[in-house]
Design a protein around this motif. Structure first.
Motif, PDB file in Angstrom:
ATOM      1  N   PHE A  91       0.733  -1.368   0.001  1.00 54.55           N
ATOM      2  CA  PHE A  91       0.055  -0.112   0.058  1.00 54.55           C
ATOM      3  C   PHE A  91       0.915   1.347  -0.081  1.00 54.55           C
ATOM      4  O   PHE A  91       0.525   2.206  -0.792  1.00 54.55           O
ATOM      5  N   ASN A  92       1.749   1.311   0.729  1.00 56.97           N
ATOM      6  CA  ASN A  92       2.913   2.330   1.046  1.00 56.97           C
ATOM      7  C   ASN A  92       3.397   2.662  -0.331  1.00 56.97           C
ATOM      8  O   ASN A  92       3.704   3.809  -1.099  1.00 56.97           O
ATOM      9  N   ALA A  93       3.863   1.475  -1.083  1.00 62.65           N
ATOM     10  CA  ALA A  93       4.456   1.829  -2.332  1.00 62.65           C
ATOM     11  C   ALA A  93       3.487   2.150  -3.261  1.00 62.65           C
ATOM     12  O   ALA A  93       3.862   3.095  -4.263  1.00 62.65           O
ATOM     13  N   ASN A  94       2.245   1.972  -3.313  1.00 56.93           N
ATOM     14  CA  ASN A  94       1.282   2.295  -4.142  1.00 56.93           C
ATOM     15  C   ASN A  94       1.042   3.774  -3.984  1.00 56.93           C
ATOM     16  O   ASN A  94       0.764   4.751  -4.947  1.00 56.93           O
ATOM     17  N   VAL A  95       0.993   4.211  -2.742  1.00 61.67           N
ATOM     18  CA  VAL A  95       0.940   5.792  -2.324  1.00 61.67           C
ATOM     19  C   VAL A  95       2.123   6.549  -2.980  1.00 61.67           C
ATOM     20  O   VAL A  95       1.745   7.657  -3.572  1.00 61.67           O
ATOM     21  N   LEU A  96       3.306   6.009  -2.856  1.00 63.69           N
ATOM     22  CA  LEU A  96       4.360   6.731  -3.431  1.00 63.69           C
ATOM     23  C   LEU A  96       4.413   6.546  -4.779  1.00 63.69           C
ATOM     24  O   LEU A  96       4.705   7.661  -5.574  1.00 63.69           O
ATOM     25  N   ALA A  97       3.926   5.789  -5.578  1.00 58.16           N
ATOM     26  CA  ALA A  97       3.603   5.906  -6.934  1.00 58.16           C
ATOM     27  C   ALA A  97       2.770   6.915  -7.374  1.00 58.16           C
ATOM     28  O   ALA A  97       2.828   7.435  -8.545  1.00 58.16           O
ATOM     29  N   SER A  98       1.717   7.241  -6.506  1.00 55.85           N
ATOM     30  CA  SER A  98       0.623   8.157  -7.032  1.00 55.85           C
ATOM     31  C   SER A  98       1.273   9.304  -7.025  1.00 55.85           C
ATOM     32  O   SER A  98       0.618  10.327  -7.573  1.00 55.85           O
ATOM     33  N   GLU A  99       2.370   9.696  -6.402  1.00 57.46           N
ATOM     34  CA  GLU A  99       3.033  11.008  -6.461  1.00 57.46           C
ATOM     35  C   GLU A  99       4.168  11.148  -7.757  1.00 57.46           C
ATOM     36  O   GLU A  99       4.664  12.317  -7.809  1.00 57.46           O
ATOM     37  N   VAL A 100       4.516  10.189  -8.343  1.00 52.24           N
ATOM     38  CA  VAL A 100       5.152  10.057  -9.425  1.00 52.24           C
ATOM     39  C   VAL A 100       4.610  10.806 -10.730  1.00 52.24           C
ATOM     40  O   VAL A 100       3.318  10.337 -10.933  1.00 52.24           O
ATOM     41  N   GLN A 101       5.423  11.692 -11.386  1.00 50.14           N
ATOM     42  CA  GLN A 101       5.038  12.671 -12.335  1.00 50.14           C
ATOM     43  C   GLN A 101       5.951  11.790 -13.590  1.00 50.14           C
ATOM     44  O   GLN A 101       6.951  11.607 -13.558  1.00 50.14           O
ATOM     45  N   LEU A 102       5.051  11.280 -14.662  1.00 50.71           N
ATOM     46  CA  LEU A 102       5.695  10.948 -15.951  1.00 50.71           C
ATOM     47  C   LEU A 102       5.568  11.662 -16.965  1.00 50.71           C
ATOM     48  O   LEU A 102       4.447  12.707 -17.151  1.00 50.71           O
ATOM     49  N   THR A 103       6.386  11.900 -17.588  1.00 53.90           N
ATOM     50  CA  THR A 103       6.332  13.105 -19.013  1.00 53.90           C
ATOM     51  C   THR A 103       5.598  12.310 -20.127  1.00 53.90           C
ATOM     52  O   THR A 103       5.371  11.026 -20.376  1.00 53.90           O
TER      53      THR A 103
END
Length: 324
Positions: free
Chosen positions: A298-310
């Motif tokens: 779950f924590n890994a998914n939360v961190l992924a939600s903050e990743v910006q992709l071009t």
């Protein structure tokens, strides 16, 4: 945790929604309570469940957890009803009402925040469906409603009727969506808006900004790294493994997995985090429903939600470009 809004709800909605298909089956009550405690501590205030999950035990355990922790007013409960049975379709006012009443008792609450119809039956007219959902909304049993696995055309028709008659419309939709393109229905009457064939549906969601609660954005574990081109024959009859192999194990999807792995390595992320970021970076008003079975995931998914992709990275991941 990032949050969004859904019309009709006065609580913030976590962009990473905790799914619950495993609650009451893979996870017993003690383990489920421990998981939900940790999810809530990390800002996960939104839980997705359904009348049919674990034969009703998912809703029952969630209800007991809400009661034991005194968190009902803090948690956004999404549940689904009127799924088909082995005998018949069940998108009828009677079945919607019966399932809703079951869910309220199991969840130990007098209302559901967001009620979704789990499947659609296009042979049924939308008018009685909108009428009964509005009746339950007026009675305070649901605050808002929408459809899961409903086509955008059917949602459009339902909302046109609602608008013409001074009624409340669908305010959310929950199709399958993610980086991997589905090869078919993992379960009967499921609907995906992934891949090139669903581009018109995605354009509609971008234009209308109807909230999308994307289920299985990680393709039933395809991006976990467990599945490779040469080990598919080793997976047995476990339901989620079967679904992953039959629905997502195609060569184009393995190429997407390869690219997600490579990009993740550069960014210090896993392939699954890149795949989730791909979904949440879409121009749709999108939330990700992910059935995390442990708090690290779950924590890994939360961190992924903050990743910006071009945009270039997005096209490259989706095999639309060979450069990024």
């Amino acid at each position: 945790m990032q949050y969004g809004k859904i019309p009709g709800l006065n609580k913030p909605i976590a962009r990473v929604v905790q799914g619950s298909t495993m609650i009451g089956s893979d996870l017993d009550e003690t383990k489920s309570f421990a998981l939900l405690d940790k999810v809530y501590a990390l800002g996960g205030n939104t839980i997705d469940t359904a009348h049919v999950y674990s034969g009703g035990n998912s809703e029952r355990i969630i209800g007991r957890w809400l009661q034991a922790r005194g968190l009902r007013d803090k948690i956004v409960i999404i549940t689904k009803g009127a799924a088909p049975s082995a005998d018949r379709q069940r998108i009828t006012p009677f079945d919607i009402t019966a399932d809703l009443h079951d869910s309220l008792v199991r969840l130990k609450t007098d209302h559901v925040d967001l009620y979704l119809l789990h499947r659609d039956d296009p042979s049924q007219p939308v008018e009685p469906i909108i009428d009964i959902l509005n009746e339950h909304r007026r009675a305070g049993k649901i605050l808002a409603f929408g459809g899961s696995n409903w086509s955008h055309q059917r949602i459009e028709a339902a909302n046109a009727y609602a608008l013409a008659n001074g009624l409340e419309p669908f305010v959310a939709s929950s199709p399958q969506y993610g980086l991997a393109e589905a090869l078919g229905e993992p379960w009967p009457l499921c609907l995906s808006i992934s891949g090139s064939t669903a581009s018109k549906a995605r354009e509609w969601y971008v234009e209308n900004q109807l909230p999308v609660l994307a289920w299985s954005p990680l393709a039933s574990g395809f991006f976990s790294g467990r599945f490779t081109r040469d080990n598919l024959h080793t997976f047995g009859d476990r339901e989620w493994d079967r679904v992953c192999v039959s629905t997502y194990a195609s060569e184009p999807n393995f190429q997407r997995l390869d690219r997600a792995t490579a990009l993740g390595s550069e960014k210090g992320l896993t392939a699954a985090q890149i795949a989730l970021a791909f979904a949440l970076n879409q121009p749709m008003n999108i939330f990700a429903v992910v059935g995390s079975t442990n708090i690290d995931t779950f924590n890994a998914n939360v961190l992924a939600s903050e990743v910006q992709l071009t945009p270039q990275e997005m096209d490259w991941l989706d095999l639309k470009s060979d450069s990024r």
